[in-house]
Write a protein that holds these residues in place. Sequence first.
Motif, mmCIF file in Angstrom:
data_model
loop_
_atom_site.group_PDB
_atom_site.id
_atom_site.type_symbol
_atom_site.label_atom_id
_atom_site.label_comp_id
_atom_site.label_asym_id
_atom_site.label_seq_id
_atom_site.Cartn_x
_atom_site.Cartn_y
_atom_site.Cartn_z
ATOM 1 N N SER A 133 0.996 -0.837 0.073
ATOM 2 C CA SER A 133 -0.119 -0.192 -0.218
ATOM 3 C C SER A 133 1.356 0.972 0.129
ATOM 4 O O SER A 133 1.971 0.956 -0.113
ATOM 5 C CB SER A 133 -0.936 -0.027 1.315
ATOM 6 O OG SER A 133 0.307 0.455 2.374
ATOM 7 N N GLY A 134 0.309 2.617 0.064
ATOM 8 C CA GLY A 134 1.609 3.316 0.813
ATOM 9 C C GLY A 134 2.301 3.626 1.742
ATOM 10 O O GLY A 134 2.755 4.744 1.692
ATOM 11 N N GLY A 135 2.099 2.591 2.628
ATOM 12 C CA GLY A 135 2.427 2.961 3.524
ATOM 13 C C GLY A 135 3.074 1.748 3.925
ATOM 14 O O GLY A 135 4.064 1.533 5.159
ATOM 15 N N GLY A 159 3.922 1.792 -2.803
ATOM 16 C CA GLY A 159 3.028 2.524 -3.331
ATOM 17 C C GLY A 159 3.473 3.755 -2.953
ATOM 18 O O GLY A 159 3.360 4.880 -3.886
ATOM 19 N N GLY A 175 -0.311 8.091 -8.211
ATOM 20 C CA GLY A 175 0.339 8.225 -9.219
ATOM 21 C C GLY A 175 0.954 5.994 -9.367
ATOM 22 O O GLY A 175 0.513 6.102 -10.879
ATOM 23 N N GLY A 176 0.164 6.052 -8.556
ATOM 24 C CA GLY A 176 0.199 4.510 -9.441
ATOM 25 C C GLY A 176 -0.697 3.891 -10.113
ATOM 26 O O GLY A 176 -0.005 3.109 -10.861
ATOM 27 N N PRO A 177 -2.297 4.017 -10.404
ATOM 28 C CA PRO A 177 -2.505 3.510 -11.685
ATOM 29 C C PRO A 177 -1.857 4.544 -12.723
ATOM 30 O O PRO A 177 -2.147 3.727 -14.054
ATOM 31 C CB PRO A 177 -3.958 4.130 -11.980
ATOM 32 C CG PRO A 177 -4.032 4.795 -9.828
ATOM 33 C CD PRO A 177 -2.824 4.545 -9.758
ATOM 34 N N GLU A 180 0.860 2.272 -14.039
ATOM 35 C CA GLU A 180 0.270 1.612 -14.126
ATOM 36 C C GLU A 180 0.079 0.898 -16.252
ATOM 37 O O GLU A 180 0.474 0.846 -16.636
ATOM 38 C CB GLU A 180 -0.768 0.741 -13.409
ATOM 39 C CG GLU A 180 -1.299 -0.534 -14.612
ATOM 40 C CD GLU A 180 -2.629 -1.405 -13.157
ATOM 41 O OE1 GLU A 180 -3.475 -0.297 -12.706
ATOM 42 O OE2 GLU A 180 -2.618 -2.681 -14.297
ATOM 43 N N GLY A 260 -4.571 -4.191 0.032
ATOM 44 C CA GLY A 260 -3.417 -3.231 0.056
ATOM 45 C C GLY A 260 -3.926 -2.120 -1.501
ATOM 46 O O GLY A 260 -4.273 -2.854 -2.525
ATOM 47 N N VAL A 262 -1.963 -1.669 -3.689
ATOM 48 C CA VAL A 262 -1.187 -1.611 -4.862
ATOM 49 C C VAL A 262 -1.464 -3.241 -5.037
ATOM 50 O O VAL A 262 -1.321 -3.110 -6.722
ATOM 51 C CB VAL A 262 0.473 -1.359 -4.537
ATOM 52 C CG1 VAL A 262 1.224 -1.716 -5.864
ATOM 53 C CG2 VAL A 262 0.550 -0.532 -3.691
ATOM 54 N N ALA A 264 -3.868 -3.328 -6.985
ATOM 55 C CA ALA A 264 -4.672 -3.443 -7.774
ATOM 56 C C ALA A 264 -4.268 -3.533 -9.160
ATOM 57 O O ALA A 264 -5.057 -3.155 -10.170
ATOM 58 C CB ALA A 264 -5.632 -1.805 -7.836
ATOM 59 N N ASN A 265 -3.057 -2.898 -9.132
ATOM 60 C CA ASN A 265 -1.843 -3.196 -10.026
ATOM 61 C C ASN A 265 -2.434 -5.186 -10.831
ATOM 62 O O ASN A 265 -1.670 -5.785 -10.638
ATOM 63 C CB ASN A 265 -0.910 -2.724 -10.080
ATOM 64 C CG ASN A 265 -0.191 -2.453 -10.853
ATOM 65 O OD1 ASN A 265 0.589 -4.077 -12.103
ATOM 66 N ND2 ASN A 265 0.771 -1.639 -11.358
ATOM 67 N N ALA A 291 -9.683 -3.234 -0.490
ATOM 68 C CA ALA A 291 -8.429 -3.762 -0.332
ATOM 69 C C ALA A 291 -7.283 -2.422 0.270
ATOM 70 O O ALA A 291 -6.186 -2.703 0.999
ATOM 71 C CB ALA A 291 -7.499 -4.405 -1.637
ATOM 72 N N GLY A 292 -7.704 -1.116 -0.011
ATOM 73 C CA GLY A 292 -7.045 0.038 0.248
ATOM 74 C C GLY A 292 -8.130 0.339 1.542
ATOM 75 O O GLY A 292 -8.737 -0.686 1.869
ATOM 76 N N ASP A 293 -7.337 1.120 2.299
ATOM 77 C CA ASP A 293 -8.020 1.300 4.148
ATOM 78 C C ASP A 293 -9.161 1.630 3.889
ATOM 79 O O ASP A 293 -9.730 2.125 3.049
ATOM 80 C CB ASP A 293 -7.081 2.693 3.865
ATOM 81 C CG ASP A 293 -5.476 2.082 4.277
ATOM 82 O OD1 ASP A 293 -5.159 1.250 3.778
ATOM 83 O OD2 ASP A 293 -5.025 3.286 4.487
HETATM 84 P P1 AMP Z 1 -3.732 2.461 0.408
HETATM 85 O O1 AMP Z 1 -2.161 3.186 1.046
HETATM 86 O O2 AMP Z 1 -3.550 0.229 0.716
HETATM 87 O O3 AMP Z 1 -4.793 2.854 0.935
HETATM 88 O O4 AMP Z 1 -2.930 2.151 -1.311
HETATM 89 C C1 AMP Z 1 -3.038 3.466 -1.963
HETATM 90 C C2 AMP Z 1 -1.646 2.883 -2.506
HETATM 91 O O5 AMP Z 1 -2.537 2.347 -3.796
HETATM 92 C C3 AMP Z 1 -1.164 4.150 -3.207
HETATM 93 O O6 AMP Z 1 -0.006 4.152 -3.193
HETATM 94 C C4 AMP Z 1 -1.552 4.055 -5.117
HETATM 95 O O7 AMP Z 1 -0.855 5.235 -6.207
HETATM 96 C C5 AMP Z 1 -1.568 2.596 -5.048
HETATM 97 N N1 AMP Z 1 -2.449 2.291 -6.281
HETATM 98 C C6 AMP Z 1 -3.621 2.217 -6.428
HETATM 99 N N2 AMP Z 1 -4.147 1.577 -7.485
HETATM 100 C C7 AMP Z 1 -2.944 0.789 -8.327
HETATM 101 C C8 AMP Z 1 -2.501 0.395 -9.477
HETATM 102 N N3 AMP Z 1 -3.231 0.381 -10.635
HETATM 103 N N4 AMP Z 1 -1.008 0.418 -9.652
HETATM 104 C C9 AMP Z 1 -0.040 0.869 -8.804
HETATM 105 N N5 AMP Z 1 -0.547 0.934 -7.380
HETATM 106 C C10 AMP Z 1 -1.883 1.459 -6.873
#
Ligand code: AMP
Length: 336
Positions: A133-135, A159, A175-177, A180, A260, A262, A264-265, A291-293
């Motif tokens: 994830s981001g953290g 992330g 930036g992640g999406p 990708e 987390g 990421v 999603a990638n 998956a995200g927070d």
């Molecule tokens: P979270 O901290 O779990 O809420 O996730 C957020 C993190 O996920 C951020 O760093 C985003 O850039 C990353 N993220 C979301 N979608 C994607 C993706 N498709 N590819 C890579 N990173 C992603």
Amino acid sequence: MQKYCLGIESTAHTFGIGIVDFEGIVHSLINDIFIPEEGGLHPALVREQHLNNFKTVIIKALKESELSIKDIDLIAFSQSPGLGPVLKIGALIARMLSQVLNIPLVGVNHCIAHVEIGRLMCKIDDPLTLYVSGGNTIVSAFESDRYQIFGETLDLAVGNMIDSFARDAGLSHPGGPKIEKLALKSDKYLPLPYTVKGMDLSFSGLYTASKRLLESQDFNVKYNLNDVARSLQETAFSMLVEVTERALAHTEKKEVLLTGGVAANKRLQQMVHSISNEHGARFAVVPLKYAGDNGAMIAWAGILRYQSEGEHEIGNTIIKPKERMDYIKIPWRSGD
Ligand code: AMP
Ligand code: MG
């Protein structure tokens, strides 16, 4: 009568409320996400946003679940790990609701909550989990009463590293999406630092080298942003997959869970899927909503803890910004 837990997520960018019943059905999930205009997550700004918006988020969540606050039987909140000033907001709101309304309270470790909501949603029993994830960047699995950490980042979370690079490339957050999408347009690989130390990972060298590629005279001459995006992703994800595969070989788990933001990638999913297949393990990605927070994962982990240990005394609800998931015993899996 059905019992309900209201879960409060407040470790970083997301202030989330989830309402989950004791059988594991999610009745609402509402998030308010801080998006930085520039730079990273400034704790004081995140805290301000969460303080301004928490009431609206709670009201929306109750409305979505068609419940009143009086129907809530348990309050759970993210007690660890995270940004101190941000964790404090969630803890304060949780304690206040609990004390004023006389509802039992439990504190939850955010990383454990990610694993537990994944087990619930993917109907998976005993996975090796890659949480990206981001953290956080953690490879963990249940062994000897706990979620043991088999590998983790020594510096940046993956992330955060991708987001920072994307920001340097002029792309907006997150930036992640975007990285990708750009990576899909390239089939070049530019050599970049690949740093796996034992079972741990380091992303700072990869970040710096990728940034230098953007600043080089060769940028947009010999290669372009798509090529750097692809090379960065391939390198970072190969590092993650190497550590995950070694942990899988060691633990011999029969399930692999990817979670987390990421997660999603699609490229990362494909790579983790492929090593899972090679080891005869079932692969699952946590549905992106979970998956995200989010507050639903906090509510569910809170229910599990409450059912096996009861509520936390108010004195035991102090935030623990640095608490690792492997510090904590998991009594609800004591039979495993
Ligand atoms: P979270 O901290 O779990 O809420 O996730 C957020 C993190 O996920 C951020 O760093 C985003 O850039 C990353 N993220 C979301 N979608 C994607 C993706 N498709 N590819 C890579 N990173 C992603
Ligand atoms: Mg998280």
